[in-house]
Write an enzyme that holds these catalytic residues in place. Structure first.
Site, PDB file in Angstrom:
ATOM      1  N   SER A 199       0.826  -1.211   0.000  1.00  0.00           N
ATOM      2  CA  SER A 199       0.000   0.000   0.000  1.00  0.00           C
ATOM      3  C   SER A 199       0.859   1.259   0.000  1.00  0.00           C
ATOM      4  CB  SER A 199      -0.975  -0.003   1.178  1.00  0.00           C
ATOM      5  OG  SER A 199      -0.314   0.209   2.394  1.00  0.00           O
ATOM      6  N   ARG A 224      23.148 -14.374   3.777  1.00  0.00           N
ATOM      7  CA  ARG A 224      22.535 -13.040   3.715  1.00  0.00           C
ATOM      8  C   ARG A 224      23.291 -12.132   2.741  1.00  0.00           C
ATOM      9  NH1 ARG A 224      19.296 -10.455   7.510  1.00  0.00           N
ATOM     10  NH2 ARG A 224      19.716 -11.969   9.119  1.00  0.00           N
ATOM     11  N   ARG A 264      13.100  -7.633   4.934  1.00  0.00           N
ATOM     12  CA  ARG A 264      14.402  -8.279   5.108  1.00  0.00           C
ATOM     13  C   ARG A 264      15.361  -7.291   5.742  1.00  0.00           C
ATOM     14  NH1 ARG A 264      13.475 -13.149   5.251  1.00  0.00           N
ATOM     15  NH2 ARG A 264      15.719 -13.528   5.191  1.00  0.00           N
ATOM     16  N   ILE A 265      16.223  -7.812   6.601  1.00  0.00           N
ATOM     17  CA  ILE A 265      17.255  -6.949   7.180  1.00  0.00           C
ATOM     18  C   ILE A 265      18.419  -6.896   6.200  1.00  0.00           C
ATOM     19  CG2 ILE A 265      18.928  -6.768   9.062  1.00  0.00           C
ATOM     20  CD1 ILE A 265      16.779  -7.993  10.875  1.00  0.00           C
ATOM     21  N   ASN A 300      13.380   4.412   4.486  1.00  0.00           N
ATOM     22  CA  ASN A 300      12.467   3.389   5.001  1.00  0.00           C
ATOM     23  C   ASN A 300      11.302   4.089   5.695  1.00  0.00           C
ATOM     24  OD1 ASN A 300      11.565   0.755   5.777  1.00  0.00           O
ATOM     25  ND2 ASN A 300      12.355   1.129   7.838  1.00  0.00           N
ATOM     26  N   HIS A 306       8.586   3.334   8.875  1.00  0.00           N
ATOM     27  CA  HIS A 306       8.390   2.430  10.010  1.00  0.00           C
ATOM     28  C   HIS A 306       7.124   2.851  10.754  1.00  0.00           C
ATOM     29  CE1 HIS A 306       9.473  -0.384  13.120  1.00  0.00           C
ATOM     30  NE2 HIS A 306       9.165   0.541  14.012  1.00  0.00           N
ATOM     31  N   LEU A 320      18.927  -1.434  12.876  1.00  0.00           N
ATOM     32  CA  LEU A 320      17.521  -1.638  12.517  1.00  0.00           C
ATOM     33  C   LEU A 320      16.637  -0.474  12.996  1.00  0.00           C
ATOM     34  CD1 LEU A 320      15.486  -3.700  11.286  1.00  0.00           C
ATOM     35  CD2 LEU A 320      15.116  -4.488  13.633  1.00  0.00           C
TER      36      LEU A 320
HETATM   37  C1  GRF Z   1       3.793  -0.573   6.739  1.00  0.00           C
HETATM   38  O1  GRF Z   1       3.128  -0.386   7.954  1.00  0.00           O
HETATM   39  C2  GRF Z   1       5.213  -0.083   6.844  1.00  0.00           C
HETATM   40  O2  GRF Z   1       5.368   0.999   7.702  1.00  0.00           O
HETATM   41  C3  GRF Z   1       5.925  -1.272   7.410  1.00  0.00           C
HETATM   42  O3  GRF Z   1       5.316  -2.391   6.822  1.00  0.00           O
HETATM   43  C4  GRF Z   1       3.989  -2.042   6.416  1.00  0.00           C
HETATM   44  C5  GRF Z   1       3.927  -2.317   4.954  1.00  0.00           C
HETATM   45  O4  GRF Z   1       2.637  -2.096   4.437  1.00  0.00           O
HETATM   46  N1  GRF Z   1       7.344  -1.176   7.195  1.00  0.00           N
HETATM   47  P1  GRF Z   1       2.422  -1.993   2.870  1.00  0.00           P
HETATM   48  O5  GRF Z   1       3.008  -3.254   2.255  1.00  0.00           O
HETATM   49  O6  GRF Z   1       3.113  -0.760   2.387  1.00  0.00           O
HETATM   50  O7  GRF Z   1       0.941  -1.951   2.703  1.00  0.00           O
END
Ligand code: GRF
Length: 218
Positions: free
Chosen positions: A13, A61, A87-88, A103, A105, A140
């Site tokens: 999304s 990895r 993935r890390i 990223n 989060h 992370l």
């Molecule tokens: C989101 O909440 C993002 O912050 C987190 O994983 C989720 C991914 O959702 N890292 P989508 O695949 O973008 O819908």
């Protein structure tokens, strides 16, 4: 024309919010570590360049990181965007994309790095929760913060209702951060600080936004 590579693992999304944001003059490619990621099918349906780099095909990895970087670098990206990429990534990979790897989060970092952020926010009883866009470093969910949006936690929230409100904010702040980057208004300095030019606007949303604006280079 700028080039962006979006990395996903699932629903996608946030990827969709970026694709729908009408980002000025850029090519976008999507890479997933899972062939069955729903977001990948969506990108393919739109005719975007896509690729799968399956982590299960690499015992080490580092080998996965190398294969992933090869697929990414085929697009010569100005920016690599992690959008639910589960993935890390190793130090060498992160260093290769230093200053051009973002990223998102689902928490107000530095609170609740890692997974299950909404459940943990509820368990901790926080009154404010939210999401964070940050530059990626080897640690992370700990890189320099670009922008955050907060939502209030309601007494009757459960993890799903809270996640939905946070996700709506994710879909606003990630395109905003990418727009800033593409406009040259957002940079990571050599000493690891976020520089957001004073010319950058925050017209994206009504949420509580916390950008770190700084004057133009003196
Ligand atoms: C989101 O909440 C993002 O912050 C987190 O994983 C989720 C991914 O959702 N890292 P989508 O695949 O973008 O819908």
């Amino acid at each position: 024309m700028k080039s962006i590579v979006i990395l996903i693992s699932g629903r996608g999304s946030n990827m969709r919010s970026l694709l729908e944001a009408d980002l000025p003059g850029c090519r976008i490619a999507v890479i997933s570590n899972r062939a069955d990621a729903a977001g990948l099918a969506h990108a393919q349906a739109l005719g975007l360049p896509t690729a799968v780099v399956d982590h299960r095909a690499h015992a080490l990895r580092d080998d996965f990181d190398t294969a992933l970087a090869r697929a990414i670098d085929a697009h010569q990206p100005d920016l690599v965007v992690l959008a639910g990429f589960m993935r890390i990534l190793g130090e060498k990979f992160v260093a290769h994309y230093a200053g051009r790897l973002l990223n998102i989060h689902p928490s107000l970092l530095p609170a609740f790095p890692g997974t299950h952020t909404h459940e943990r926010a509820l368990a901790a009883g926080v009154r404010l929760h939210g999401c964070t866009v940050h530059f990626v470093t080897p640690d992370l969910d700990a890189g320099p913060i670009v922008i955050q949006a907060a939502v209030t936690v309601a007494a009757d929230d459960d993890a799903d209702s809270l996640a939905a409100r946070v996700l709506a904010q994710e879909h606003l702040i990630y395109p905003q951060a990418v727009r800033w980057f593409l406009a040259g208004q957002l940079q990571l300095t050599k000493d690891g600080r976020v520089r957001l030019s004073a010319a950058a606007g925050t017209q994206c949303c009504g949420a509580l936004i916390a950008p770190q604006m700084q004057p133009e280079a003196q």
